[in-house]
Design a protein around this motif. Sequence first.
Motif, PDB file in Angstrom:
ATOM      1  N   PRO A  54       0.822  -1.222   0.000  1.00  0.00           N
ATOM      2  CA  PRO A  54       0.000   0.000   0.000  1.00  0.00           C
ATOM      3  C   PRO A  54       0.859   1.278   0.000  1.00  0.00           C
ATOM      4  O   PRO A  54       0.502   2.257  -0.654  1.00  0.00           O
ATOM      5  N   TYR A  80      -3.912  -2.754  -4.377  1.00  0.00           N
ATOM      6  CA  TYR A  80      -4.460  -1.779  -3.430  1.00  0.00           C
ATOM      7  C   TYR A  80      -5.977  -1.933  -3.313  1.00  0.00           C
ATOM      8  O   TYR A  80      -6.526  -1.929  -2.215  1.00  0.00           O
ATOM      9  N   GLN A  81      -6.647  -2.086  -4.449  1.00  0.00           N
ATOM     10  CA  GLN A  81      -8.106  -2.224  -4.431  1.00  0.00           C
ATOM     11  C   GLN A  81      -8.521  -3.533  -3.753  1.00  0.00           C
ATOM     12  O   GLN A  81      -9.497  -3.563  -3.005  1.00  0.00           O
ATOM     13  N   ASN A  83      -6.794  -5.037  -1.424  1.00  0.00           N
ATOM     14  CA  ASN A  83      -6.530  -4.807  -0.005  1.00  0.00           C
ATOM     15  C   ASN A  83      -7.637  -3.950   0.614  1.00  0.00           C
ATOM     16  O   ASN A  83      -8.053  -4.195   1.740  1.00  0.00           O
ATOM     17  N   ARG A  84      -8.125  -2.959  -0.134  1.00  0.00           N
ATOM     18  CA  ARG A  84      -9.216  -2.115   0.363  1.00  0.00           C
ATOM     19  C   ARG A  84     -10.461  -2.964   0.639  1.00  0.00           C
ATOM     20  O   ARG A  84     -11.071  -2.848   1.694  1.00  0.00           O
ATOM     21  N   SER A  87      -9.834  -5.105   3.684  1.00  0.00           N
ATOM     22  CA  SER A  87      -9.830  -4.268   4.885  1.00  0.00           C
ATOM     23  C   SER A  87     -11.233  -3.826   5.268  1.00  0.00           C
ATOM     24  O   SER A  87     -11.585  -3.820   6.452  1.00  0.00           O
ATOM     25  N   GLU A  88     -12.043  -3.460   4.280  1.00  0.00           N
ATOM     26  CA  GLU A  88     -13.422  -3.056   4.566  1.00  0.00           C
ATOM     27  C   GLU A  88     -14.227  -4.227   5.117  1.00  0.00           C
ATOM     28  O   GLU A  88     -15.055  -4.053   6.015  1.00  0.00           O
ATOM     29  N   ALA A 125      -7.044   1.082   4.232  1.00  0.00           N
ATOM     30  CA  ALA A 125      -6.437   0.371   3.103  1.00  0.00           C
ATOM     31  C   ALA A 125      -4.944   0.682   2.950  1.00  0.00           C
ATOM     32  O   ALA A 125      -4.282   0.098   2.106  1.00  0.00           O
ATOM     33  N   THR A 128      -1.617  -3.436   5.070  1.00  0.00           N
ATOM     34  CA  THR A 128      -2.188  -4.759   4.840  1.00  0.00           C
ATOM     35  C   THR A 128      -2.568  -5.386   6.178  1.00  0.00           C
ATOM     36  O   THR A 128      -1.859  -5.249   7.164  1.00  0.00           O
TER      37      THR A 128
END
Length: 163
Positions: A54, A80-81, A83-84, A87-88, A125, A128
């Motif tokens: 990230p 990244y997306q 991971n987002r 994470s969400e 995000a 990680t």
Amino acid sequence: MNLFDDPVVEKRLLLHIGRSHSVGADTSQVSELLGEEVDWERLVRLAIRHKLLPALHSVFSTLEYGLVPPEIIQALETSYQQNRLRSESLAAEIASLKNAAGADGIQVLTFKGLALAQMAYGDIAERTAGDIDLLLHEEDIPGFLELLKLRGYHDPSSADGLA
């Protein structure tokens, strides 16, 4: 030897990226290092190992076009997306667990992982996370373990499913 003097450019890049990402420092050192011959595969492997993908994404997305190959930028954006989304999903599960625990009178605090990312970067995000880190009062652990069992959690290493 000073770590910032390491002869491996990819290691120096990660050090500067980590510092730039965490304190919002000037990225001119990163831009300068990108002028050297970079082994992009090694850089990404190191970033994965040190959980800095990230940060790589965030810092590289602010740099002048052309310093980083487009395929690296695209791969970092995809990562990244993903991971987002992860994470969400973890953040939603944390909120659900905290609400359920609270209804049972169990106080739960989050730490590390997503909580740290939110505090340090303002965005979950940006770090990680692969698990959920929770703190409980010792006397609340049996009740919380029961709540987890009721929600379908299990510990595959214990005979009864949860330690």
